[in-house]
Design an enzyme around this catalytic site. Structure first.
Site, PDB file in Angstrom:
ATOM      1  N   VAL A 313       0.811  -1.220   0.000  1.00 13.18           N
ATOM      2  CA  VAL A 313       0.000   0.000   0.000  1.00 13.18           C
ATOM      3  C   VAL A 313       0.843   1.268   0.000  1.00 13.18           C
ATOM      4  CG1 VAL A 313      -1.992  -1.077   1.088  1.00 13.18           C
ATOM      5  CG2 VAL A 313      -0.241  -0.035   2.527  1.00 13.18           C
ATOM      6  N   HIS A 315       2.753   2.106  -2.201  1.00  9.28           N
ATOM      7  CA  HIS A 315       2.722   2.601  -3.574  1.00  9.28           C
ATOM      8  C   HIS A 315       1.401   3.349  -3.746  1.00  9.28           C
ATOM      9  CE1 HIS A 315       6.324   0.436  -4.946  1.00  9.28           C
ATOM     10  NE2 HIS A 315       5.981  -0.403  -3.986  1.00  9.28           N
ATOM     11  N   ARG A 316       1.477   4.671  -3.813  1.00  5.06           N
ATOM     12  CA  ARG A 316       0.298   5.507  -3.678  1.00  5.06           C
ATOM     13  C   ARG A 316      -0.582   5.524  -4.916  1.00  5.06           C
ATOM     14  NH1 ARG A 316       0.100   4.861   0.970  1.00  5.06           N
ATOM     15  NH2 ARG A 316      -1.308   6.596   1.292  1.00  5.06           N
ATOM     16  N   ASN A 390      -1.440   1.657 -13.252  1.00  2.00           N
ATOM     17  CA  ASN A 390      -1.082   1.982 -14.629  1.00  2.00           C
ATOM     18  C   ASN A 390       0.361   1.551 -14.891  1.00  2.00           C
ATOM     19  OD1 ASN A 390       0.814   4.179 -14.040  1.00  2.00           O
ATOM     20  ND2 ASN A 390      -0.969   5.448 -13.545  1.00  2.00           N
ATOM     21  N   ARG A 401      10.687  -3.365  -6.090  1.00  4.62           N
ATOM     22  CA  ARG A 401      10.383  -4.587  -5.340  1.00  4.62           C
ATOM     23  C   ARG A 401      11.048  -5.839  -5.893  1.00  4.62           C
ATOM     24  NH1 ARG A 401       8.985  -2.377  -0.610  1.00  4.62           N
ATOM     25  NH2 ARG A 401       7.332  -0.845  -0.866  1.00  4.62           N
TER      26      ARG A 401
END
Length: 467
Positions: A313, A315-316, A390, A401
């Site tokens: 999470v 990753h906004r 996206n 990651r």
């Protein structure tokens, strides 16, 4: 309530800047002149203007306020609730590096349990919490990395973190805590009320309570009417599934790149694989990468630990759906770190989840609520997650990651995702990988793994000279 939340800072010019923002669209003069006029006004005058603007539904002016919050000794469940809000910034105490053996845990409000069971519930809960923290300490002392020992920590363990948010988003957060999905959990609701009280004193126009529609109830009723039933199902073996995605993403990216640079797409063959590779490679080296954002992919992480969710999470720029833990977690479904196996502690580790399952059942039979039961969940329990990213955010996610320094569980998920995406769209995603692979050099400095050449071989490049 065990922990607390505090507004530790906000714009000292908050009333002036918001009222100036409210005036600028209808008032003659430069931005500096209008701001100076607002500064000269009394706070009361500016606040009245702000309230008038807000009553007309124009809340965007509140985005000029920046509020800093400190969360002290709240449960990690509160942390998880908060970091799902994407228009906010968070910095938390890392469970990968910090020893949480003596951090302590949250106590539910046992006063709401009446009768003979109240004392039994409290004693059973405390005994089980002490047992879990004891096991965590045992694993750490046995040489198990903290990032793996944390999987036996219950979701009651105390967390401390900072949050920075604009005024408009803070209103949304407070209402979700008090009137929305957080209202089921007394700890979250009380923290939300505390924020409302602090806003009434410092930023009164942010203390706006809004009505909340319980969509969840209607959705469950609709599924029930359609013959659907809530039932637990064994999680899939594969880590990641790509549910859907943009058709011909390479072609879409090339077309958007042509548009961006004023090229007539009728004059070029966007089906040309060589051209696609060159264009996407060039885009990846740039800083804007808006062409990638014309493609979207919906992904299901079939099983990821509660601890792992926090990595995801962060990753906004994604649209993520995280299930209700009280309904989705199963003590039979959990991660097993290799370090536990290598240390010869697998049986002891498995027994922790077995013991926790028994404790949760015993407490439930005594009347322990499902909302308080969230504190019994272990960080190693796994849930499915669905998200849509996206192409640009996917690039960022995979680049960070798949790095060898990433936490092993989230790295395994990222590697599995990249493998699946490459099988579907090899031209585009053969160019994705860790930072050293896509950029040609490692950005980690002294923290580098020192295995750049090996990473190039693993992710499909013979050597770094081609980059």
């Amino acid at each position: 309530m065990n922990g607390s939340v505090k507004i530790i800072n906000y714009n000292t010019n908050a009333h002036s800047i918001v009222s100036a923002a409210g005036r600028i669209s209808t008032t003659e003069g430069s931005a500096d002149e209008i701001y100076k006029k607002s500064q000269e006004n009394e706070d009361e005058s500016n606040i009245k203007l702000i309230e008038k603007i807000l009553s007309s539904g124009h809340e965007s002016v509140l985005e000029h306020i920046s509020v800093n919050l400190s969360f002290n000794d709240v449960s990690v469940f509160v942390e998880q609730f908060m970091i799902e809000f994407r228009l906010a910034s968070f910095t938390v105490k890392s469970r990968r590096y910090v020893d949480f053996g003596k951090m302590g845990y949250i106590l539910p409000d046992f006063s709401k349990y009446s009768g003979d069971n109240r004392e039994l519930i409290e004693n059973t809960y405390k005994k089980h919490m002490d047992y879990l923290f004891g096991e965590y300490n045992h694993f750490v002392q046995a040489g198990v990395p903290k990032e793996d020992a944390r999987f036996v920590l219950p979701y009651s363990f105390k967390s401390n973190f900072y949050c920075t948010v604009n005024g408009r988003e803070l209103i949304k957060i407070m209402n979700e805590m008090v009137n929305g999905r957080g209202s089921r959990f007394s700890e979250i609701a009380e923290l939300g009320m505390s924020l409302f009280t602090q806003c009434e004193d410092k930023l009164p126009y942010l203390s706006v309570k809004k009505t909340h529609f319980n969509a969840g109830k209607l959705i469950l009723e609709s599924f029930g009417a359609a013959g659907g039933k809530k039932k637990k199902k064994k999680q899939k073996q594969e880590l990641v599934s790509v549910i859907s995605g943009t058709d011909l993403p390479e072609k879409i990216i090339c077309r958007s790149a042509a548009l961006n640079y004023g090229i007539d797409i009728d004059d070029i063959n966007t089906d040309n694989v060589g051209l696609q590779t060159k264009i996407i490679s060039a885009i990846l080296k740039g800083s804007r990468r808006r062409e990638l954002e014309q493609t979207v992919f919906t992904i299901r992480f079939n099983r990821i630990s509660l601890a792992g969710v926090t990595h995801l999470v962060r990753h906004r720029m994604q649209s993520i759906v995280i299930p209700d833990y009280t309904a989705s977690c199963d003590f039979y479904e959990y991660v097993l770190p290799e370090s536990i196996v290598r240390a010869g502690l697998k049986e002891r580790y498995d027994n922790i989840f077995k013991t926790s399952r028994k404790a949760a059942k015993e407490l439930a039979e005594l009347g322990f609520s499902a909302e308080d039961g969230v504190y019994l969940l272990l960080s190693g329990l796994t849930v499915p997650i669905m998200t849509t990213m996206n192409g640009n955010e996917l690039y960022t996610f995979i680049r960070l990651r798949t790095c060898s320094r990433a936490q092993w569980e989230i790295k395994a998920c990222a590697d599995a995702l990249l493998s699946e995406l490459r099988s579907r769209h090899p031209v585009m995603f053969s160019l994705f990988g860790p930072s050293c692979f896509v950029l040609g050099q490692c950005p980690e400095g002294r923290m580098s793994c020192g295995s750049v050449e090996e990473m190039f071989r693993k992710y499909g490049q013979a050597d770094s000279s081609d980059k």
